[in-house]
Write a protein that holds these residues in place. Sequence first.
Motif, PDB file in Angstrom:
ATOM      1  N   ASN A 102      -5.079   5.647  -2.608  1.00  0.00           N
ATOM      2  CA  ASN A 102      -4.149   5.021  -1.665  1.00  0.00           C
ATOM      3  C   ASN A 102      -2.752   5.624  -1.803  1.00  0.00           C
ATOM      4  N   ASP A 105      -2.834   8.821   0.057  1.00  0.00           N
ATOM      5  CA  ASP A 105      -2.738   8.578   1.502  1.00  0.00           C
ATOM      6  C   ASP A 105      -1.297   8.294   1.919  1.00  0.00           C
ATOM      7  N   SER A 106      -0.609   7.464   1.130  1.00  0.00           N
ATOM      8  CA  SER A 106       0.780   7.131   1.438  1.00  0.00           C
ATOM      9  C   SER A 106       1.667   8.360   1.364  1.00  0.00           C
TER      10      SER A 106
END
Length: 313
Positions: A102, A105-106
């Motif tokens: 995550n 992704d950020s």
Amino acid sequence: MEENNKGYNPSELEEEEDYMYQQPDGGKSIRGYRIVIIILSVILVAISVLYYSIHRQQMIDNELLQADRDSIQCDLGRLMNDYDNLQIANDTISANLAVERNRADSLMSRLKKERSWSLSKIKQYEKEVGTLRSLMKGYIHQIDSLNTLNKKLINENVGYRKEISSAKLRADMAEEKAAELDNKVRVGSVIKARNINLVALSSRSNPVSRIKNAARLRVDFVMTANELANPGNKAVYVRISSPDGYVLTTEAMPTFDFDGERLSYSAMREVDYQNQDLEVGIYFNSTGFTAGTYLVQLYCDGRMIGEAKIPMR
């Protein structure tokens, strides 16, 4: 002389003289202007060259920043793909991998939205990608260690299973042998009856030659010695079957348990058995006996210990 001086004007001569006297100062001013123009031209050329150089350098820097940005995005994309390819059954590591995925992704979203690029930001993004890569290497090391440990445990488990299987086989064989031995012991511990005889008696317990004259019957036998048998008080049941196949019994029709069934019996006696030969006689009182072959069966400790077919006149 007059012709030569014709048209001479003294005022014009003065003006001409004044002009000649003023000419040097006017030349200096023009030359000064020219110098200033030349200097300004040089400065303008220098500024143009400097601007071109700066603009060209900015273009080069922008191209380098764009290349660095593309390189970071490419590295981050490969890193995200590596995170996706990592598979582990450990719940804790899987949860941590999801968190780091995550974060990747950020970071990719921030990279795509970034409009103001600079060397410091490039270094910042490179640092964040490097951190994610270091974390992934750490997880790869943990996963490899777990896989190695898992393989070791699997091999040990296989070894233990083989040992357990072998031990179980030996235990089963030992159990079978024990069961066989126990069965032999139980079979060997059964008390046997020998010398079974049926005697017809009068009401005074005297032997009679004809069974039809008998008022009672006596079953004589010997309980054989057996060291494997359990000593103590034992109930011995006798079943006397008449020649027509009926079991002789009393009006109460008593029964005993044998292999889960209730069997009627003719008479019963308790004896004290001490692993030695024991002579026993059991009486059955009745009348109306007929001549023929009688079947005598003896039971003790839930087993038949003997039987005999005895002809009676």
